[in-house]
Design a protein around this motif. Sequence first.
Motif, PDB file in Angstrom:
ATOM      1  N   ALA A 310       0.830  -1.204   0.000  1.00  0.00           N
ATOM      2  CA  ALA A 310       0.000   0.000   0.000  1.00  0.00           C
ATOM      3  C   ALA A 310       0.860   1.247   0.000  1.00  0.00           C
ATOM      4  CB  ALA A 310      -0.932   0.013   1.215  1.00  0.00           C
ATOM      5  N   THR A 315      -3.798   3.295  -2.541  1.00  0.00           N
ATOM      6  CA  THR A 315      -4.902   3.287  -1.581  1.00  0.00           C
ATOM      7  C   THR A 315      -6.073   4.115  -2.083  1.00  0.00           C
ATOM      8  OG1 THR A 315      -3.359   2.974   0.268  1.00  0.00           O
ATOM      9  CG2 THR A 315      -5.553   3.808   0.806  1.00  0.00           C
ATOM     10  N   LEU A 334      -7.844  -0.221   6.729  1.00  0.00           N
ATOM     11  CA  LEU A 334      -6.585   0.252   6.164  1.00  0.00           C
ATOM     12  C   LEU A 334      -5.469   0.175   7.191  1.00  0.00           C
ATOM     13  CD1 LEU A 334      -7.752   3.420   4.184  1.00  0.00           C
ATOM     14  CD2 LEU A 334      -7.403   1.099   3.319  1.00  0.00           C
ATOM     15  N   MET A 337       0.905   2.747   5.837  1.00  0.00           N
ATOM     16  CA  MET A 337       1.689   2.750   4.603  1.00  0.00           C
ATOM     17  C   MET A 337       3.125   3.084   4.971  1.00  0.00           C
ATOM     18  SD  MET A 337      -1.058   4.955   2.323  1.00  0.00           S
ATOM     19  CE  MET A 337      -1.076   6.298   3.536  1.00  0.00           C
ATOM     20  N   ILE A 351      -5.480  10.316   3.670  1.00  0.00           N
ATOM     21  CA  ILE A 351      -6.310   9.139   3.402  1.00  0.00           C
ATOM     22  C   ILE A 351      -7.541   9.128   4.304  1.00  0.00           C
ATOM     23  CG2 ILE A 351      -6.424   6.626   3.508  1.00  0.00           C
ATOM     24  CD1 ILE A 351      -4.829   7.655   1.126  1.00  0.00           C
ATOM     25  N   LYS A 402      -6.539  -3.317   3.087  1.00  0.00           N
ATOM     26  CA  LYS A 402      -5.350  -2.866   2.371  1.00  0.00           C
ATOM     27  C   LYS A 402      -4.340  -2.266   3.340  1.00  0.00           C
ATOM     28  CE  LYS A 402      -3.846  -0.426  -1.790  1.00  0.00           C
ATOM     29  NZ  LYS A 402      -3.255  -1.673  -2.338  1.00  0.00           N
TER      30      LYS A 402
END
Length: 417
Positions: A310, A315, A334, A337, A351, A402
């Motif tokens: 990711a 994303t 999520l 990252m 995000i 993810k």
Amino acid sequence: MNIKDLYQKYSKNYLVATDTRNIRKNALFFSLKGAHFNGNTFAQKAIGLGASYAIIDEKAYEIKGKTILVDNVLKTLQALANYHRKQLSIPIIGITGSNGKTTTKELLQAVLQTQFNTKATLGNLNNHIGVPLTILSFTNKTEIGIVEMGANHQKEIEFLCTICEPDLGYITNFGKAHLEGFGGIEGVIKGKSELYTYLKENNKISFVNANDAIQVQLTTNLNSVLLNNTIATSAIQPFLAVKYKDQVIHTHLVGAYNVDNLKAAISIGEYFTISQENIISAIKNYIPTNNRSQIIKKKNNTILMDAYNANPSSTIVALDNLNKTTHQKKTVILGDMFELGDYSTKEHQNIVDYCNTLHLDRCIFVGEAYSKTSASEKYENFESLKDKIKQSPFKNCYILIKGSRGMSLERLSEVID
């Protein structure tokens, strides 16, 4: 021992190994070193397991007649790979980019191997060790080679090109991946474009996505082939369908972000004169693995597992795809990252903010970085999220998962029923 002599030993079986767990009889064992291990200490074990020779760089581990002492095992592995590449009279396709390179590589291999003996990078072995191992997996029976090249800093793609010497190349896209090492998006573009530089300097061929203005600009003076833009998408749920030469191909892929990956595989297949029938068959039968956009049907929920990796760019497109689906109770989990450096705080908050603009039923964030954002539902680590799910199980949800590889969010498939 010089590379030519070492090559003679390698070419008897075309087998190399760097891990004693994967030793095959008569392989050359390269005793690589890492931050927490010294491969030289495994030389004797490798010989005992059937390796013909162990290449070492510490004299203390010599075994008479069974070890080859060199100055640096890694550099020897890379030099042997390049020497082997020069003996191969086959086209090699280099693939890099921020997102989608592994899926593109696998789709392309599926297409090309319908008519050619094709070998490609296994998994994501795409770094300074993986690329030479990939090259050394090619034999005199290989007709086309596909080499995935990953990078997290500038000059890395340039170096990998000197090892594999690609005849053709494709950059999937430029995204916000490895910002820490590249020094921002401009650094990403510069670093990935080292593939274009190599192709130009050696009068080779680049495949270009004509819908990407940056790629078009960077390849103005290159010998380039544009992707086939006659391919159209159809709104099929949950899987993607594409229209190719008046035929609809129902794929096992999800998300519009895979359209360019499909176009690349089809276009390069056409370049190598793969028949329409074989292209359609290969695309239709390709099934993603290794936690890349995998649909997992559970007893009470459906999971879209995309936990292979990711970054901010990948994303966003995954979220966009989820937002457009017609599923009920759309949920996203999520994970952090990685490798964003000084950009981490801002990108993780971006995000979270973006999720708040979408029509999603529930947004869950897990990891140290996300725990510092303003997200309404966040967990500092996997264990705390796991406990919450056990206390309050999901029911009839469509769940996108993810996160970066280091988060190992695929473990959630064992927690969600």
